[in-house]
Design a protein around this motif. Structure first.
Motif, PDB file in Angstrom:
ATOM      1  N   TYR A 185       0.771  -1.178   0.042  1.00 42.21           N
ATOM      2  CA  TYR A 185      -0.060  -0.086   0.255  1.00 42.21           C
ATOM      3  C   TYR A 185       0.945   1.419  -0.154  1.00 42.21           C
ATOM      4  CZ  TYR A 185      -3.744   3.357   1.223  1.00 42.21           C
ATOM      5  OH  TYR A 185      -4.376   4.508   1.153  1.00 42.21           O
ATOM      6  N   VAL A 186       1.935   1.321   0.848  1.00 42.04           N
ATOM      7  CA  VAL A 186       2.851   2.475   0.878  1.00 42.04           C
ATOM      8  C   VAL A 186       3.614   2.605  -0.484  1.00 42.04           C
ATOM      9  CG1 VAL A 186       4.733   3.247   2.002  1.00 42.04           C
ATOM     10  CG2 VAL A 186       3.245   2.397   3.367  1.00 42.04           C
ATOM     11  N   GLU A 187       4.028   1.335  -1.073  1.00 44.94           N
ATOM     12  CA  GLU A 187       4.875   1.605  -2.368  1.00 44.94           C
ATOM     13  C   GLU A 187       3.787   2.175  -3.346  1.00 44.94           C
ATOM     14  OE1 GLU A 187       7.847  -2.217  -1.732  1.00 44.94           O
ATOM     15  OE2 GLU A 187       5.849  -2.620  -2.741  1.00 44.94           O
ATOM     16  N   LYS A 188       2.593   1.741  -3.279  1.00 46.22           N
ATOM     17  CA  LYS A 188       1.596   2.244  -4.220  1.00 46.22           C
ATOM     18  C   LYS A 188       1.194   3.821  -4.216  1.00 46.22           C
ATOM     19  CE  LYS A 188      -2.799   1.140  -6.322  1.00 46.22           C
ATOM     20  NZ  LYS A 188      -4.159   0.348  -6.215  1.00 46.22           N
ATOM     21  N   VAL A 204       2.855   6.331  -2.233  1.00 41.86           N
ATOM     22  CA  VAL A 204       3.998   7.286  -1.866  1.00 41.86           C
ATOM     23  C   VAL A 204       5.033   7.128  -3.034  1.00 41.86           C
ATOM     24  CG1 VAL A 204       5.856   7.720  -0.491  1.00 41.86           C
ATOM     25  CG2 VAL A 204       3.887   7.087   0.707  1.00 41.86           C
ATOM     26  N   THR A 205       5.166   8.504  -3.620  1.00 39.70           N
ATOM     27  CA  THR A 205       6.036   8.460  -4.451  1.00 39.70           C
ATOM     28  C   THR A 205       7.485   8.533  -4.359  1.00 39.70           C
ATOM     29  OG1 THR A 205       4.336   9.557  -5.758  1.00 39.70           O
ATOM     30  CG2 THR A 205       6.546   9.957  -6.958  1.00 39.70           C
ATOM     31  N   ALA A 206       8.453   7.752  -5.151  1.00 44.03           N
ATOM     32  CA  ALA A 206       9.690   7.871  -5.175  1.00 44.03           C
ATOM     33  C   ALA A 206      10.347   9.043  -5.415  1.00 44.03           C
ATOM     34  CB  ALA A 206      10.191   6.535  -5.724  1.00 44.03           C
ATOM     35  N   LYS A 211      15.102   5.763  -5.864  1.00 35.13           N
ATOM     36  CA  LYS A 211      14.482   4.353  -5.706  1.00 35.13           C
ATOM     37  C   LYS A 211      13.997   4.494  -3.931  1.00 35.13           C
ATOM     38  CE  LYS A 211      18.164   1.715  -7.839  1.00 35.13           C
ATOM     39  NZ  LYS A 211      19.142   0.602  -7.669  1.00 35.13           N
ATOM     40  N   MET A 212      12.891   3.681  -3.720  1.00 34.33           N
ATOM     41  CA  MET A 212      12.072   3.726  -2.584  1.00 34.33           C
ATOM     42  C   MET A 212      12.347   2.388  -1.854  1.00 34.33           C
ATOM     43  SD  MET A 212       8.442   5.285  -1.572  1.00 34.33           S
ATOM     44  CE  MET A 212       7.625   4.010  -2.450  1.00 34.33           C
ATOM     45  N   GLU A 213      12.514   2.395  -0.458  1.00 37.68           N
ATOM     46  CA  GLU A 213      12.401   1.002   0.050  1.00 37.68           C
ATOM     47  C   GLU A 213      11.606   1.260   1.146  1.00 37.68           C
ATOM     48  OE1 GLU A 213      15.147  -2.247   2.228  1.00 37.68           O
ATOM     49  OE2 GLU A 213      16.140  -0.462   1.692  1.00 37.68           O
ATOM     50  N   VAL A 214      10.410   0.411   1.523  1.00 34.20           N
ATOM     51  CA  VAL A 214       9.416   0.598   2.850  1.00 34.20           C
ATOM     52  C   VAL A 214       9.824  -0.767   3.549  1.00 34.20           C
ATOM     53  CG1 VAL A 214       7.162   0.454   3.436  1.00 34.20           C
ATOM     54  CG2 VAL A 214       8.030   1.425   1.006  1.00 34.20           C
ATOM     55  N   ILE A 215      10.366  -0.335   4.904  1.00 35.17           N
ATOM     56  CA  ILE A 215      10.448  -1.420   5.946  1.00 35.17           C
ATOM     57  C   ILE A 215       9.346  -1.284   6.870  1.00 35.17           C
ATOM     58  CG2 ILE A 215      12.028  -2.414   7.678  1.00 35.17           C
ATOM     59  CD1 ILE A 215      14.356  -1.150   6.094  1.00 35.17           C
TER      60      ILE A 215
END
Length: 230
Positions: free
Chosen positions: A38-41, A43-45, A50-54
């Motif tokens: 959900y966050v990857e979809k 929140v814009t990188a 690049k964006m990494e979600v932990i």
């Protein structure tokens, strides 16, 4: 009559089984992955980054109840793009929700030293490279392209992996011979000079004209070149 009495409890049992059959049980790994996606979809990188979600693991003491409908997710609009609490909700006859903290790591491409670079060394493809660095940890005016740096020099020793910034390099260095270009819309004149100060592309520096001996202010426009607009 006895048949009706037997049938009614049986019907109730069938109804309960049917309702129970529509409930879904979600394990912890599913919910954590659901939150991450959900966050990857939503929140814009960063541009070209690049964006990494932990997502933090759900406390094993938390009991995950069944849900009759698909899970829903939501994040606050005023999150700081580095840390966010994701609300995972079950919206049915017996609603429930939990919050999952997540860390967002944004990295962007920057120019770094490919190897140790000694003071005064020329910059070239052999000692420069592009690497991804965490955006919020970058300090100084970083560079994202090696093309404008080739031919510059290190103002001080630069360790392998260090970001290339205006503080540790100069495209034109003090004492360098430079070409002075004086130009207008219809005219361009070139002469030679000596840089009296270190600088990078776009910087205004003092330059001494070799022919006239006069000191002028000019803008660095390329390697060993400064420009004056007439």
């Amino acid at each position: 009559m006895s048949k009706i009495k037997i049938f009614l409890p049986f019907l109730s049992l069938v109804t309960l089984i049917s309702i129970s059959g529509h409930s879904m049980t979600f394990d912890r790994s599913y919910i954590e992955n659901f939150a991450k996606q959900y966050v990857e979809k939503h929140v814009t990188a960063p541009p070209n980054g690049k964006m990494e979600v932990i997502v933090s693991a759900i406390d094993p003491r938390v009991q995950i109840k069944p849900c009759e409908s698909p899970l829903q997710a939501n994040i606050p609009e005023n999150h700081n793009r580095r840390n966010v609490n994701i609300k995972i909700s079950c919206v049915d006859s017996k609603p429930w929700y939990i919050y999952l903290p997540a860390k967002i790591i944004n990295t962007i491409p920057v120019v770094v030293a490919k190897e140790n670079i000694s003071k005064g060394s020329l910059l070239d493809d052999a000692n420069l490279e592009i690497a991804y660095h965490e955006q919020n940890k970058i300090r100084g005016e970083w560079q994202d392209n090696t093309d404008n740096l080739i031919g510059g020099r290190a103002k001080r020793s630069i360790s392998k992996g260090t970001l290339i910034t205006k503080r540790n390099i100069c495209i034109v260095c003090k004492g360098d011979s430079v070409t002075i270009v004086a130009r207008s819309d219809s005219l361009s004149i070139k002469t030679s000079g000596i840089a009296l100060k270190d600088g990078n592309i776009g910087d205004q520096i003092r330059v001494k004209n070799k022919r006239s001996g006069k000191t002028i202010s000019a803008r660095i426009s390329a390697i060993n070149q400064v420009t004056i607009d007439l």
